[in-house]
Motif scaffolding. Sequence first.
Motif, PDB file in Angstrom:
ATOM      1  N   MET A  20       8.350  -0.145  -5.214  1.00  0.00           N
ATOM      2  CA  MET A  20       8.219  -0.579  -3.816  1.00  0.00           C
ATOM      3  C   MET A  20       9.590  -0.718  -3.156  1.00  0.00           C
ATOM      4  SD  MET A  20       5.152  -3.314  -4.304  1.00  0.00           S
ATOM      5  CE  MET A  20       5.209  -4.100  -2.715  1.00  0.00           C
ATOM      6  N   PHE A  25       5.137   3.407  -2.407  1.00  0.00           N
ATOM      7  CA  PHE A  25       4.012   2.462  -2.377  1.00  0.00           C
ATOM      8  C   PHE A  25       2.747   3.071  -2.994  1.00  0.00           C
ATOM      9  CE2 PHE A  25       6.586   1.589   1.502  1.00  0.00           C
ATOM     10  CZ  PHE A  25       7.157   0.409   1.058  1.00  0.00           C
ATOM     11  N   SER A  50       1.386  -3.762  -1.668  1.00  0.00           N
ATOM     12  CA  SER A  50       1.780  -2.357  -1.688  1.00  0.00           C
ATOM     13  C   SER A  50       0.833  -1.508  -0.833  1.00  0.00           C
ATOM     14  CB  SER A  50       1.784  -1.859  -3.133  1.00  0.00           C
ATOM     15  OG  SER A  50       2.240  -0.546  -3.175  1.00  0.00           O
ATOM     16  N   GLU A  52      -0.950  -2.519   1.722  1.00  0.00           N
ATOM     17  CA  GLU A  52      -0.724  -2.805   3.144  1.00  0.00           C
ATOM     18  C   GLU A  52       0.539  -2.103   3.637  1.00  0.00           C
ATOM     19  OE1 GLU A  52      -2.898  -4.198   5.130  1.00  0.00           O
ATOM     20  OE2 GLU A  52      -4.202  -4.518   3.414  1.00  0.00           O
ATOM     21  N   LEU A  53       1.604  -2.146   2.813  1.00  0.00           N
ATOM     22  CA  LEU A  53       2.860  -1.494   3.224  1.00  0.00           C
ATOM     23  C   LEU A  53       2.668   0.014   3.355  1.00  0.00           C
ATOM     24  CD1 LEU A  53       5.439  -3.509   1.104  1.00  0.00           C
ATOM     25  CD2 LEU A  53       5.298  -3.462   3.585  1.00  0.00           C
ATOM     26  N   GLN A  54       1.932   0.591   2.381  1.00  0.00           N
ATOM     27  CA  GLN A  54       1.672   2.032   2.430  1.00  0.00           C
ATOM     28  C   GLN A  54       0.922   2.383   3.714  1.00  0.00           C
ATOM     29  OE1 GLN A  54      -1.005   3.610  -0.575  1.00  0.00           O
ATOM     30  NE2 GLN A  54       0.196   5.485  -0.669  1.00  0.00           N
ATOM     31  N   ASN A  56       0.926   0.680   6.491  1.00  0.00           N
ATOM     32  CA  ASN A  56       1.811   0.499   7.639  1.00  0.00           C
ATOM     33  C   ASN A  56       2.740   1.694   7.831  1.00  0.00           C
ATOM     34  OD1 ASN A  56       0.690  -1.905   8.194  1.00  0.00           O
ATOM     35  ND2 ASN A  56       2.391  -3.167   7.531  1.00  0.00           N
TER      36      ASN A  56
END
Lengths: 290, 130
Positions: A20, A25, A50, A52-54, A56
């Motif tokens: 990450m 991610f 991870s 959620e970040l992916q 985003n």
Amino acid sequence: MTQSLENKRLEEILEMITAMAALDFSKRIDVKVHPDDPLEAIAYGVNMLSEELQNNVIERRRLSDINRHLEDFAYTTSHDLKSPLHAVQGLVTILKNELEESEEVSPEISRLLEMISASVLKMREMIDGILEYSRLDTQSYPVSWMDAEKELKEIIELHAKQNVKIILDTPMPALWFNRIVFIQIMDNLINNSMKYCKKNLCEIHIAHHSEGGEHSFSVSDNGPGIDPVFHAKIFELFVSLPHQEGMESTGIGLATVKKLVESTGGKIRLESAPGKGATFYFTIPVSLPG
Amino acid sequence: MIFSLKEDGIMEIHKIPGWNDTPTLAHAQKDMECISVLSEGKMYPHLCYLPDVVISREMREFYASHEPVSAATALIVKSSFQRILGNFFLGMNKVKVPVKLFGDETEARQWLSKYKTDVVSPRPLSVFAE
């Protein structure tokens, strides 16, 4: 969980966090639901983070693509509209000349022609503004040393009018910045102050101070001021204040200023209240060659 | 899940005893339908005993984008798993309806009593979704 299983789990979690940190991610840990095992809960939380970040990152790319397409579309459309508009402007001029030679032209027709001419001019200003705005993102801004004081004095000279007094605080700093961008920002802000000031003497004050690694410039005026309800909207494209008599705005100038300031790493804000003038503050990060 | 609208006007939400499958989006959709049927257009305070489950991203997205279905939600969390899940619901509901995590049921009921509507349900009703 035995010590060796715990260690294995910790290694998996560490590996995932490392990925990450490298903006990867895509990895997931196979989570086993053991209500009382904090390591499994941590693994679950890291998985969620991870994912959620992916998501985003994907969403941001999608929005960025949409923005780019919209700006391409705005540029192409504006560019294509220029030619027919030039033709209309030419035809209006010919028509005016023809009618001036005729003796049977009523004042009403002359007035209507003037209105057409003014509308065409306004449309040209809008199209030029859209073209300029949509080009901003695609440009890179080469930087060099520039003398802010010299540039501002030249801008002030260009805006010299009998009913306008522009006060410049000196000395102004030397900036490692793009000269054209600086001129565009200041020119738009001064124009904005002049446009809305209906006093007998329009006073504009330009100041500078350095603070926390930033140059902060301000442009203040003694104009009608702006109600705080409009402060957040005023920098948006095509947004202009409710019209007062004789004030026409395309709603592009301040949007252009905001885009220029932000694309060069700065921020812009407004302080104003009705009847108390307005002060626009913008920052330029202090940077040096190399 | 089991949804029960109690006489005190609080809707209780529990896991069906012995149900240990991994929940899916279809389960989440069915749960929302059950709440809607039971609520009959009213917004009741919810007392939710969070289960120890892993919920997928599509389920989280479904919950986050769904219109609020409660006047307020108290989430009972006992394990670390439930705390993680509970914090997701806290985050997604930041501006929609009040949501709070509790370890103690009595405290949760006290807090929910502030959000009770003046309409008292005539009898307890339960709906199950699997």
